[in-house]
Design a protein around this motif. Structure first.
Motif, PDB file in Angstrom:
ATOM      1  N   THR A  82      10.235 -16.624  17.590  1.00 15.44           N
ATOM      2  CA  THR A  82       9.501 -17.884  17.768  1.00 15.44           C
ATOM      3  C   THR A  82       8.114 -17.637  18.345  1.00 15.44           C
ATOM      4  O   THR A  82       7.158 -18.342  18.009  1.00 15.44           O
ATOM      5  CB  THR A  82      10.287 -18.834  18.701  1.00 15.44           C
ATOM      6  N   ILE A  83       7.994 -16.641  19.212  1.00 12.02           N
ATOM      7  CA  ILE A  83       6.679 -16.293  19.765  1.00 12.02           C
ATOM      8  C   ILE A  83       5.742 -15.860  18.646  1.00 12.02           C
ATOM      9  O   ILE A  83       4.580 -16.296  18.563  1.00 12.02           O
ATOM     10  CB  ILE A  83       6.804 -15.178  20.824  1.00 12.02           C
ATOM     11  N   LEU A  84       6.242 -15.016  17.755  1.00 13.81           N
ATOM     12  CA  LEU A  84       5.432 -14.541  16.639  1.00 13.81           C
ATOM     13  C   LEU A  84       5.129 -15.671  15.652  1.00 13.81           C
ATOM     14  O   LEU A  84       4.015 -15.794  15.147  1.00 13.81           O
ATOM     15  CB  LEU A  84       6.169 -13.403  15.914  1.00 13.81           C
ATOM     16  N   PHE A 150       4.009  -8.593  10.760  1.00 16.67           N
ATOM     17  CA  PHE A 150       5.084  -8.015  11.571  1.00 16.67           C
ATOM     18  C   PHE A 150       6.210  -7.498  10.686  1.00 16.67           C
ATOM     19  O   PHE A 150       6.803  -6.450  10.977  1.00 16.67           O
ATOM     20  CB  PHE A 150       5.627  -9.054  12.554  1.00 16.67           C
ATOM     21  N   LYS A 151       6.503  -8.207   9.615  1.00 13.47           N
ATOM     22  CA  LYS A 151       7.566  -7.777   8.712  1.00 13.47           C
ATOM     23  C   LYS A 151       7.198  -6.474   7.987  1.00 13.47           C
ATOM     24  O   LYS A 151       8.078  -5.706   7.587  1.00 13.47           O
ATOM     25  CB  LYS A 151       7.882  -8.881   7.697  1.00 13.47           C
ATOM     26  N   ARG A 152       5.909  -6.227   7.859  1.00 16.62           N
ATOM     27  CA  ARG A 152       5.462  -5.014   7.172  1.00 16.62           C
ATOM     28  C   ARG A 152       5.588  -3.766   8.046  1.00 16.62           C
ATOM     29  O   ARG A 152       5.505  -2.647   7.546  1.00 16.62           O
ATOM     30  CB  ARG A 152       4.006  -5.177   6.717  1.00 16.62           C
ATOM     31  N   ILE A 153       5.765  -3.965   9.362  1.00 14.70           N
ATOM     32  CA  ILE A 153       5.869  -2.818  10.270  1.00 14.70           C
ATOM     33  C   ILE A 153       7.025  -1.912   9.860  1.00 14.70           C
ATOM     34  O   ILE A 153       6.915  -0.675   9.902  1.00 14.70           O
ATOM     35  CB  ILE A 153       6.066  -3.306  11.728  1.00 14.70           C
ATOM     36  N   SER A 154       8.130  -2.504   9.442  1.00 16.32           N
ATOM     37  CA  SER A 154       9.310  -1.714   9.058  1.00 16.32           C
ATOM     38  C   SER A 154       9.130  -1.005   7.723  1.00 16.32           C
ATOM     39  O   SER A 154       9.975  -0.202   7.332  1.00 16.32           O
ATOM     40  CB  SER A 154      10.543  -2.606   8.991  1.00 16.32           C
ATOM     41  N   GLN A 155       8.018  -1.292   7.019  1.00 16.82           N
ATOM     42  CA  GLN A 155       7.782  -0.692   5.705  1.00 16.82           C
ATOM     43  C   GLN A 155       6.686   0.375   5.726  1.00 16.82           C
ATOM     44  O   GLN A 155       6.392   0.990   4.705  1.00 16.82           O
ATOM     45  CB  GLN A 155       7.407  -1.790   4.697  1.00 16.82           C
ATOM     46  N   VAL A 156       6.080   0.581   6.896  1.00 16.07           N
ATOM     47  CA  VAL A 156       4.999   1.566   7.004  1.00 16.07           C
ATOM     48  C   VAL A 156       5.569   2.980   6.949  1.00 16.07           C
ATOM     49  O   VAL A 156       6.552   3.293   7.628  1.00 16.07           O
ATOM     50  CB  VAL A 156       4.213   1.368   8.322  1.00 16.07           C
ATOM     51  N   SER A 221      17.653  -5.286  22.910  1.00 18.48           N
ATOM     52  CA  SER A 221      16.452  -6.081  22.646  1.00 18.48           C
ATOM     53  C   SER A 221      15.531  -5.375  21.646  1.00 18.48           C
ATOM     54  O   SER A 221      14.975  -6.020  20.749  1.00 18.48           O
ATOM     55  CB  SER A 221      15.696  -6.329  23.953  1.00 18.48           C
ATOM     56  N   LEU A 222      15.381  -4.065  21.805  1.00 17.70           N
ATOM     57  CA  LEU A 222      14.568  -3.309  20.843  1.00 17.70           C
ATOM     58  C   LEU A 222      15.186  -3.362  19.451  1.00 17.70           C
ATOM     59  O   LEU A 222      14.468  -3.466  18.443  1.00 17.70           O
ATOM     60  CB  LEU A 222      14.438  -1.855  21.314  1.00 17.70           C
ATOM     61  N   ALA A 223      16.519  -3.315  19.404  1.00 21.02           N
ATOM     62  CA  ALA A 223      17.213  -3.449  18.113  1.00 21.02           C
ATOM     63  C   ALA A 223      16.960  -4.838  17.534  1.00 21.02           C
ATOM     64  O   ALA A 223      16.846  -4.999  16.310  1.00 21.02           O
ATOM     65  CB  ALA A 223      18.709  -3.213  18.300  1.00 21.02           C
ATOM     66  N   GLY A 224      16.854  -5.853  18.416  1.00 23.45           N
ATOM     67  CA  GLY A 224      16.535  -7.203  17.952  1.00 23.45           C
ATOM     68  C   GLY A 224      15.156  -7.268  17.305  1.00 23.45           C
ATOM     69  O   GLY A 224      14.966  -7.943  16.289  1.00 23.45           O
ATOM     70  N   LEU A 225      14.197  -6.539  17.865  1.00 26.77           N
ATOM     71  CA  LEU A 225      12.847  -6.490  17.277  1.00 26.77           C
ATOM     72  C   LEU A 225      12.870  -5.798  15.921  1.00 26.77           C
ATOM     73  O   LEU A 225      12.191  -6.231  14.977  1.00 26.77           O
ATOM     74  CB  LEU A 225      11.894  -5.766  18.226  1.00 26.77           C
ATOM     75  N   ILE A 226      13.656  -4.717  15.815  1.00 31.11           N
ATOM     76  CA  ILE A 226      13.803  -4.039  14.522  1.00 31.11           C
ATOM     77  C   ILE A 226      14.452  -4.976  13.511  1.00 31.11           C
ATOM     78  O   ILE A 226      14.053  -5.033  12.341  1.00 31.11           O
ATOM     79  CB  ILE A 226      14.650  -2.754  14.687  1.00 31.11           C
ATOM     80  N   PHE A 227      15.441  -5.732  13.965  1.00 26.83           N
ATOM     81  CA  PHE A 227      16.122  -6.707  13.111  1.00 26.83           C
ATOM     82  C   PHE A 227      15.121  -7.727  12.566  1.00 26.83           C
ATOM     83  O   PHE A 227      15.131  -8.052  11.364  1.00 26.83           O
ATOM     84  CB  PHE A 227      17.220  -7.407  13.915  1.00 26.83           C
ATOM     85  N   VAL A 228      14.265  -8.253  13.440  1.00 27.82           N
ATOM     86  CA  VAL A 228      13.270  -9.244  13.029  1.00 27.82           C
ATOM     87  C   VAL A 228      12.341  -8.665  11.969  1.00 27.82           C
ATOM     88  O   VAL A 228      12.034  -9.309  10.959  1.00 27.82           O
ATOM     89  CB  VAL A 228      12.447  -9.721  14.239  1.00 27.82           C
ATOM     90  N   GLN A 230      12.859  -6.029   9.925  1.00 27.66           N
ATOM     91  CA  GLN A 230      13.527  -5.637   8.690  1.00 27.66           C
ATOM     92  C   GLN A 230      14.053  -6.828   7.896  1.00 27.66           C
ATOM     93  O   GLN A 230      13.947  -6.857   6.676  1.00 27.66           O
ATOM     94  CB  GLN A 230      14.676  -4.674   8.990  1.00 27.66           C
ATOM     95  N   ILE A 231      14.632  -7.805   8.587  1.00 28.95           N
ATOM     96  CA  ILE A 231      15.250  -8.939   7.908  1.00 28.95           C
ATOM     97  C   ILE A 231      14.241 -10.052   7.624  1.00 28.95           C
ATOM     98  O   ILE A 231      14.259 -10.668   6.560  1.00 28.95           O
ATOM     99  CB  ILE A 231      16.427  -9.503   8.748  1.00 28.95           C
ATOM    100  N   GLY A 232      13.369 -10.327   8.586  1.00 27.08           N
ATOM    101  CA  GLY A 232      12.332 -11.329   8.368  1.00 27.08           C
ATOM    102  C   GLY A 232      12.704 -12.735   8.789  1.00 27.08           C
ATOM    103  O   GLY A 232      11.869 -13.642   8.731  1.00 27.08           O
ATOM    104  N   PHE A 233      13.935 -12.946   9.230  1.00 28.94           N
ATOM    105  CA  PHE A 233      14.355 -14.247   9.757  1.00 28.94           C
ATOM    106  C   PHE A 233      15.526 -14.018  10.711  1.00 28.94           C
ATOM    107  O   PHE A 233      16.162 -12.964  10.686  1.00 28.94           O
ATOM    108  CB  PHE A 233      14.771 -15.204   8.635  1.00 28.94           C
TER     109      PHE A 233
END
Length: 338
Positions: A82-84, A150-156, A221-228, A230-233
């Motif tokens: 929600t912050i993002l 932010f969603k592109r971070i997991s694709q770099v 929490s870090l895994a939650g950021l990775i989840f956001v 990679q999944i995008g929602f």
């Protein structure tokens, strides 16, 4: 040669061997499973579980367990999402997510160490609380429309390898070196192996148990950021049931449920195995509803095997202590050795 035998005898080596055999067997059925693209994809998919397994290892080493990681993942993902979505910076989202994980981990640690609540009961209760807080915070709605950046971070990629993979591997190596070779890092295993002995040696047991739960919460929490990313929602049940998979992965990787034994390397290999099972079912054309049955069966087998190995190790240790006492009695106090 003794070094080779020592490496082969480690649980981590057996887990790695199991991973290789697993890939070879599935590859024999469908050769596409052994492609570099699929292996890279499996590694990317397992990142979230590897990070969770690292945090879980700290808790398991102390002889405790953390069931709340799925709830922490979902809540931190929802808040950071929600912050993002509302225009906040990535740095703010990361800091807030980490603070959420650390706070919940601290509460878990306080309940276990100060209130003497069973870690299973304490973290199970916290799992329910975090789920309700997430639903209240999001008003029961999914968090969507996240920034594409932010969603592109997991694709770099960096040098042909996913950047997140490299970051997680670097963190994994640093954590392994800390737990295996630093004096304070070995405190966690010492507490799980013999808590009374650790207290006698002056190890601050309460403090390091709290550290373990805080680290587990931060990793969730870090895994939650990775989840956001990679999944995008984020759905209202994000991370539901993930704790069982992570525990199974850690134990499969050689981390004992009794505490005192294990490494983050083994737990991470176990995480790769558990996530690879899902993709393997697709390649061998097994219906998806078998996922839970296979994971559940594997969890039972792992737990039973761990209990048998622990019992065997205890019997061996008792036998060695008995032999040492017998030999000591057989040697006269005034004996002279030439």
């Amino acid at each position: 040669m003794p070094k080779v035998k020592n490496i082969i005898g480690k649980r981590e080596f057996r887990t790695l061997l199991f991973l290789i055999i697993f890939f070879v067997l599935i590859g024999a059925v469908n050769v596409d499973f052994l492609s570099l693209g699929n292996i890279h994809s499996s590694l990317k998919s397992s990142l979230l579980y590897i990070v969770l397994a690292i945090g879980m290892t700290f808790v398991l080493l102390t002889g405790n367990i953390d069931i709340s990681i799925g709830g922490i993942l979902g809540l931190s993902a929802a808040v950071s999402g929600t912050i993002l979505r509302d225009g906040g910076s990535v740095i703010t989202a990361v800091i807030v997510a980490i603070l959420i994980g650390a706070l919940i981990g601290l509460i878990n640690g306080f309940g276990v160490t100060k209130l003497n609540i069973s870690s299973f009961i304490m973290t199970l209760g916290m799992l329910g609380i975090t789920r309700v807080v997430q639903v209240i915070y999001t008003d029961g709605q999914w968090v969507e429309n996240l920034p594409i950046s932010f969603k592109r971070i997991s694709q770099v990629d960096f040098l042909g390898v996913n950047l997140l993979v490299l970051i997680v591997i670097a963190g994994l190596i640093c954590t392994h070196l800390y737990l295996a070779y630093s004096r304070k890092g070995r405190y966690f295993a010492a507490i799980g192996d013999n808590e009374e002995g650790a207290i006698f040696l002056g190890i601050p047991v309460t403090r390091y148990k709290n550290y373990a739960f805080i680290i587990s919460g931060v990793c969730a929490s870090l895994a939650g950021l990775i989840f956001v990313s990679q999944i995008g929602f984020i759905s209202t049940n994000a991370g539901a049931g993930i704790e069982m998979t992570v525990i199974a992965a850690a134990v499969l990787g050689g981390v004992s449920l009794s505490g005192g034994v294990g490494s983050v390397i083994g737990a991470s290999i176990g995480a790769i195995i558990m996530t690879s099972i899902n993709s393997a079912l697709v390649y061998v054309k097994v219906p998806a509803f078998w996922n839970d049955a296979i994971s559940g069966s594997l969890l039972i087998i792992i737990v039973v095997s761990d209990a048998l190995l622990t019992r065997r190790a205890e019997r061996r240790a008792k036998k060695e202590r008995l032999n040492a006492r017998v030999l000591r009695k057989e040697v006269p106090d005034n004996a002279v050795f030439k």
